[in-house]
Design a protein around this motif. Structure first.
Motif, short mmCIF file in Angstrom:
data_model
loop_
_atom_site.label_atom_id
_atom_site.label_comp_id
_atom_site.label_asym_id
_atom_site.label_seq_id
_atom_site.Cartn_x
_atom_site.Cartn_y
_atom_site.Cartn_z
N ARG A 237 113.15 23.32 34.26
CA ARG A 237 114.47 22.80 33.91
C ARG A 237 114.37 21.79 32.77
N LEU A 238 115.45 21.69 32.01
CA LEU A 238 115.53 20.67 30.96
C LEU A 238 115.63 19.29 31.59
N ASP A 239 114.86 18.35 31.08
CA ASP A 239 115.00 16.95 31.49
C ASP A 239 116.25 16.41 30.79
N LEU A 240 117.33 16.27 31.55
CA LEU A 240 118.62 15.92 30.96
C LEU A 240 118.60 14.59 30.22
N ALA A 241 117.67 13.72 30.58
CA ALA A 241 117.62 12.39 29.96
C ALA A 241 117.14 12.43 28.51
N CYS A 242 116.66 13.58 28.04
CA CYS A 242 116.08 13.61 26.69
C CYS A 242 117.14 13.56 25.60
N ARG A 243 118.43 13.61 25.95
CA ARG A 243 119.52 13.45 24.99
C ARG A 243 120.72 12.89 25.75
N ARG A 244 121.18 11.73 25.31
CA ARG A 244 122.18 11.01 26.10
C ARG A 244 123.23 10.34 25.24
N SER A 245 124.37 10.05 25.87
CA SER A 245 125.35 9.15 25.29
C SER A 245 125.14 7.77 25.88
N PHE A 246 125.65 6.76 25.21
CA PHE A 246 125.58 5.42 25.77
C PHE A 246 126.49 5.33 27.00
N PRO A 247 126.08 4.58 28.02
CA PRO A 247 126.89 4.45 29.25
C PRO A 247 128.04 3.47 29.06
N THR A 248 129.02 3.87 28.24
CA THR A 248 130.23 3.06 28.12
C THR A 248 130.92 3.00 29.48
N ARG B 84 129.56 13.87 28.98
CA ARG B 84 128.96 13.11 27.88
C ARG B 84 127.71 12.35 28.26
N TYR B 85 127.55 11.98 29.53
CA TYR B 85 126.41 11.14 29.90
C TYR B 85 125.09 11.79 29.47
N ASN B 86 124.88 13.04 29.84
CA ASN B 86 123.67 13.76 29.45
C ASN B 86 123.96 14.87 28.46
N LEU B 87 125.13 14.85 27.84
CA LEU B 87 125.50 15.83 26.81
C LEU B 87 125.25 17.26 27.29
N THR B 88 125.63 17.51 28.55
CA THR B 88 125.35 18.80 29.17
C THR B 88 126.16 19.94 28.57
N TYR B 89 127.12 19.64 27.73
CA TYR B 89 127.91 20.69 27.08
C TYR B 89 127.25 21.20 25.81
N LEU B 90 126.19 20.56 25.35
CA LEU B 90 125.50 20.98 24.13
C LEU B 90 124.46 22.07 24.42
N ASP B 91 124.24 22.93 23.46
CA ASP B 91 123.18 23.93 23.52
C ASP B 91 121.83 23.20 23.46
N PRO B 92 120.96 23.37 24.46
CA PRO B 92 119.67 22.65 24.46
C PRO B 92 118.75 23.05 23.32
N GLU B 93 119.06 24.16 22.62
CA GLU B 93 118.23 24.59 21.50
C GLU B 93 118.77 24.09 20.16
N GLN B 94 119.82 23.30 20.20
CA GLN B 94 120.47 22.83 18.98
C GLN B 94 120.03 21.42 18.61
N VAL B 95 119.55 21.25 17.36
CA VAL B 95 119.26 19.92 16.85
C VAL B 95 120.57 19.14 16.82
N ALA B 96 120.56 17.91 17.32
CA ALA B 96 121.82 17.18 17.42
C ALA B 96 121.60 15.68 17.24
N GLU B 97 122.57 15.06 16.58
CA GLU B 97 122.60 13.60 16.57
C GLU B 97 123.15 13.14 17.91
N VAL B 98 122.49 12.18 18.53
CA VAL B 98 122.87 11.70 19.86
C VAL B 98 122.90 10.18 19.84
#
Length: 299
Positions: free
Chosen positions: A124-135, A158-172
């Motif tokens: 499984r993907l480690d969800l913490a590897c791309r995150r939003s700030f905890p506003t 938004r917390y773990n950006l789970t809506y993003l494709d895990p294969e996509q380079v992304a600014e986080v």
């Protein structure tokens, strides 16, 4: 000057540390690097293993468990380099990982911090590897369970950006400190990790400060790293859970509390107190600036 200074903070993960170091020294590419291991007074013989099997490692041995942020700062201050890597001992790198991340940083000079795709042992993907700030809003979605109910929602996920494709380079907003590559100029401008964070949250705080002065943070799935995850914090799960919510509180107090409406402030506090338990009550009552920290859990 070194191209890369790698800092590994260790606490009682001897066998994982050995595997991590072996993978580091099997790295391929045309760059210079130095590995520093900061041991937080492990009791499992980690330090003797490093001295005996990896004499090329710069080993720092602490007399007590000083926490993740302080130990990482010791390593960061010990070497000058063009880039720095904060790395957990429960990671295993493929031979091309370091060169791949360095190339990414070279190709994107506006990026101050970057991290790879982290995969756990179960695939499984480690969800913490791309995150939003905890506003306050994002934290509410997590604490209320909405982020788990609607992971593909751009609002609730938004917390773990789970809506993003895990294969996509992304600014986080942030990557995780298990593998966080930092540009040397970024470290010089932002400063070191905030040592009030003991086990969690120091990576989020560092990324927040970096973005505040204009640096970008990127998730780069072109490089994949194995992360065994929580092998150290699982030594005391209850204290680790308390430290997680303590870190969320510290981050909120430092960056959001003054600008949060009173009704939302009390909603956030109620969620943290309910999840964090009695230890959180003690933390909230502690005066700001008091450096007392929990020592039973280590990074």
């Amino acid at each position: 000057m070194l191209d890369l200074s790698i800092v590994v903070v260790n606490y009682n993960t001897r066998d994982l540390l050995r595997e991590c170091l072996r993978s580091l020294f099997a790295s391929e590419g045309d760059f210079t690097y130095q590995v520093t291991v900061v041991d937080n007074r492990s009791q499992d013989g980690s330090a003797p293993i490093v001295r005996r099997e990896f004499p090329q490692v710069h080993l720092l041995e602490n007399r007590e468990n000083v926490g993740y942020a302080q130990a990482n700062n010791q390593g960061l201050k010990s070497r000058k380099a063009r880039y720095y890597l904060l790395l957990n001992p429960d990671t295993v790198l493929p031979p091309e990982a370091l060169s791949g991340m360095l190339s990414f940083m070279e190709e994107h000079p506006q990026v101050g911090i970057a991290g790879p795709k982290l995969m756990m042992a179960d695939g499984r993907l480690d969800l913490a590897c791309r995150r939003s700030f905890p506003t306050p809003e994002v934290s509410f979605y997590r604490l209320s369970g909405l982020s788990r109910l609607f992971p593909k929602s751009k609002r609730f996920g938004r917390y773990n950006l789970t809506y993003l494709d895990p294969e996509q380079v992304a600014e986080v907003d942030s990557v995780v400190g298990a593998f966080m590559m930092i540009r040397g100029e970024t470290l010089e401008e932002v400063g070191y990790l905030d040592e009030e964070f003991f086990l969690y949250g120091e990576d989020l705080d560092f990324a927040y400060r970096a973005k505040k002065v204009g640096w970008k943070v990127y998730y780069n799935p072109q490089v994949t790293v194995l992360h065994y995850k929580r092998r150290s914090s699982s030594q005391n799960r209850e204290r680790a859970r308390c430290e997680f919510y303590r870190a969320m509180y510290l981050f909120y107090r430092k960056h959001y509390a003054k600008e949060t409406p009173l009704w939302l402030h009390w909603l956030v506090m109620a969620g943290l107190l309910l999840r964090g338990g009695t230890a959180m009550v003690q933390e909230v009552l502690r005066p700001p600036g008091d450096s007392k920290q929990v020592r039973e859990v280590a990074p």
